[in-house]
Design a protein around this motif. Structure first.
Motif, short mmCIF file in Angstrom:
data_model
loop_
_atom_site.label_atom_id
_atom_site.label_comp_id
_atom_site.label_asym_id
_atom_site.label_seq_id
_atom_site.Cartn_x
_atom_site.Cartn_y
_atom_site.Cartn_z
N ARG A 1 3.21 6.33 -4.81
CA ARG A 1 2.33 7.23 -4.06
C ARG A 1 1.57 6.44 -3.01
NH1 ARG A 1 -0.56 12.08 -4.46
NH2 ARG A 1 -2.70 11.99 -3.68
N ILE A 2 1.42 7.01 -1.82
CA ILE A 2 0.57 6.41 -0.80
C ILE A 2 -0.71 7.24 -0.70
CG2 ILE A 2 0.30 5.76 1.62
CD1 ILE A 2 3.28 5.37 1.79
N ALA B 1 -2.90 0.26 3.95
CA ALA B 1 -2.60 1.41 3.10
C ALA B 1 -2.95 1.10 1.65
CB ALA B 1 -1.11 1.77 3.21
N LEU B 2 -3.39 2.13 0.97
CA LEU B 2 -3.60 2.07 -0.48
C LEU B 2 -2.38 2.70 -1.13
CD1 LEU B 2 -7.36 3.07 -0.82
CD2 LEU B 2 -6.36 0.78 -0.83
N ILE B 3 -1.63 1.89 -1.85
CA ILE B 3 -0.33 2.32 -2.37
C ILE B 3 -0.24 2.05 -3.86
CG2 ILE B 3 2.16 1.93 -2.25
CD1 ILE B 3 1.79 1.15 0.68
N SER B 4 0.22 3.07 -4.56
CA SER B 4 0.47 2.92 -5.99
C SER B 4 1.96 2.72 -6.22
CB SER B 4 -0.03 4.14 -6.75
OG SER B 4 -1.44 4.25 -6.65
N THR B 5 2.28 1.74 -7.03
CA THR B 5 3.65 1.49 -7.45
C THR B 5 3.73 1.75 -8.95
OG1 THR B 5 3.33 -0.83 -8.02
CG2 THR B 5 3.74 -0.32 -5.70
N PRO B 6 4.90 1.65 -9.54
CA PRO B 6 4.99 1.84 -11.00
C PRO B 6 4.13 0.86 -11.79
CG PRO B 6 7.14 2.04 -10.02
CD PRO B 6 6.23 1.59 -8.92
#
Length: 120
Positions: free
Chosen positions: A30-31, A97-102
């Motif tokens: 998710r970004i 950017a604030l990015i969520s990874t697994p």
């Protein structure tokens, strides 16, 4: 591994326009927020414009009415349209950017920076 790759920038005369883009790639879940910062020589890095995943955009007072930030969520890309450029807009522009990874929640990522030079 997440990467932010910027394109655009360059040299333009005062009053001209430039467009920047920044594409995020990698194992992205998710970004969240995306934005553009800039750093002029001898100055601190400052926020130029931000755009959350939902909600309203925000701009530095110095660029309001001249710059427009937008994003294409399908392409994981954020854009910055810069019009009526002034010499004081000169600097290195960074995508953020604030990015969520697994494995990482809301990691803070930066692009490599692109130079914008406005001549008077």
């Amino acid at each position: 591994q997440v990467q932010l790759v910027e394109s655009g920038g360059g040299l333009v005369q005062a009053g001209g326009s430039l467009s920047l883009s920044c594409a995020a790639s990698g194992n992205i879940f998710r970004i969240n927020a995306m934005g553009w910062y800039r750093q002029a020589p001898g100055k601190q890095r400052e926020l130029v414009a931000g755009i959350p995943s939902g909600g309203t955009t925000n701009y530095a007072d110095s660029v309001k009415g001249r710059f427009t930030i937008s994003r294409d969520n399908a392409k994981n890309t954020v854009y910055l349209q810069m019009n009526y450029l002034k010499p004081e807009d000169t600097g290195v522009y960074y995508c953020n950017a604030l990015i969520s990874t697994p494995t990482i929640t809301r990691g803070n990522y930066w692009g490599q920076g692109t130079q914008v030079t406005v001549s008077s």
